[in-house]
Design a protein around this motif. Structure first.
Motif, PDB file in Angstrom:
ATOM      1  N   ARG A   1       0.870  -1.165   0.000  1.00 42.95           N
ATOM      2  CA  ARG A   1       0.000   0.000   0.000  1.00 42.95           C
ATOM      3  C   ARG A   1       0.914   1.224   0.000  1.00 42.95           C
ATOM      4  NH1 ARG A   1      -2.970  -1.063   4.062  1.00 42.95           N
ATOM      5  NH2 ARG A   1      -4.651  -1.934   2.830  1.00 42.95           N
TER       6      ARG A   1
ATOM      7  N   SER B   1       0.874   5.249   0.146  1.00 38.40           N
ATOM      8  CA  SER B   1       0.007   6.370   0.510  1.00 38.40           C
ATOM      9  C   SER B   1       0.495   7.645  -0.147  1.00 38.40           C
ATOM     10  CB  SER B   1       0.008   6.551   2.028  1.00 38.40           C
ATOM     11  OG  SER B   1      -0.483   5.389   2.652  1.00 38.40           O
ATOM     12  N   TYR B   2      -0.453   8.474  -0.476  1.00 39.27           N
ATOM     13  CA  TYR B   2      -0.154   9.794  -1.029  1.00 39.27           C
ATOM     14  C   TYR B   2      -1.123  10.785  -0.400  1.00 39.27           C
ATOM     15  CZ  TYR B   2      -4.046   8.437  -4.071  1.00 39.27           C
ATOM     16  OH  TYR B   2      -5.254   8.006  -4.543  1.00 39.27           O
ATOM     17  N   ARG B   3      -0.801  12.059  -0.525  1.00 40.53           N
ATOM     18  CA  ARG B   3      -1.672  13.065   0.045  1.00 40.53           C
ATOM     19  C   ARG B   3      -3.055  12.922  -0.565  1.00 40.53           C
ATOM     20  NH1 ARG B   3      -0.174  18.732  -1.324  1.00 40.53           N
ATOM     21  NH2 ARG B   3       1.878  17.849  -1.148  1.00 40.53           N
ATOM     22  N   GLY B   4      -4.034  12.554   0.258  1.00 38.54           N
ATOM     23  CA  GLY B   4      -5.398  12.407  -0.226  1.00 38.54           C
ATOM     24  C   GLY B   4      -5.855  10.986  -0.479  1.00 38.54           C
ATOM     25  N   GLY B   5      -4.994   9.992  -0.300  1.00 38.49           N
ATOM     26  CA  GLY B   5      -5.436   8.626  -0.543  1.00 38.49           C
ATOM     27  C   GLY B   5      -4.324   7.604  -0.488  1.00 38.49           C
ATOM     28  N   SER B   6      -4.600   6.426  -1.049  1.00 43.24           N
ATOM     29  CA  SER B   6      -3.588   5.369  -1.097  1.00 43.24           C
ATOM     30  C   SER B   6      -3.857   4.460  -2.290  1.00 43.24           C
ATOM     31  CB  SER B   6      -3.576   4.548   0.196  1.00 43.24           C
ATOM     32  OG  SER B   6      -4.766   3.812   0.332  1.00 43.24           O
TER      33      SER B   6
ATOM     34  N   HIS C   1      -3.316   0.417  -3.467  1.00 37.85           N
ATOM     35  CA  HIS C   1      -3.050  -0.947  -3.007  1.00 37.85           C
ATOM     36  C   HIS C   1      -2.815  -1.795  -4.255  1.00 37.85           C
ATOM     37  CE1 HIS C   1      -4.699  -4.619  -0.555  1.00 37.85           C
ATOM     38  NE2 HIS C   1      -3.490  -4.832  -1.028  1.00 37.85           N
TER      39      HIS C   1
END
Length: 124
Positions: A94, A96-101, A103
């Protein structure tokens, strides 16, 4: 001066971790190490490394990275094979990034002895 850990999530400094793969001073020894270095290349905006470590049969002709994307972390969820004794491997992660992820379950193979990314399946 404090050294920050590598963006891939391991405690080593970037230069001693993924940086040595990005500079071609070393090759990733496992599928997981390649996965971590590819994530780090996304963080650093190193499209050249991403293309070099992509399997020739699935590699795009070019790769446009979004300069506004801010990656914030990597979590390895599982691995299958992908060691020095294997020719294929799977890494589920997974990112992650700013605002979500994101998978993904990624497939890796060895080409001329080096690990390369083949493709991935996204999960919700």
């Amino acid at each position: 001066m404090t050294r920050r850990s590598c963006p891939c999530g391991l405690p080593q400094a970037y230069e001693a971790c993924c940086g040595r793969f990005h500079s071609a001073a070393a090759a990733a020894p496992t599928a997981e190490a390649l996965m971590r270095s590819r994530y780090c290349a996304f963080v650093k905006g190193d499209a050249g490394y991403l293309l070099r470590t992509w399997h020739p049969r699935t590699r795009p002709a070019q790769l446009e990275l979004d300069p506004g994307m801010r990656w914030t972390g990597l979590e390895i969820l599982g691995t299958g094979d992908g060691s020095a004794f294997h020719s294929t491997g799977i890494v589920e992660f997974r990112a992650s990034y700013r605002g979500g992820s994101l998978h993904e379950r990624s497939s890796f193979e060895r080409v001329d002895g080096d690990w390369v990314y083949v493709d991935g399946e996204f999960s919700a």
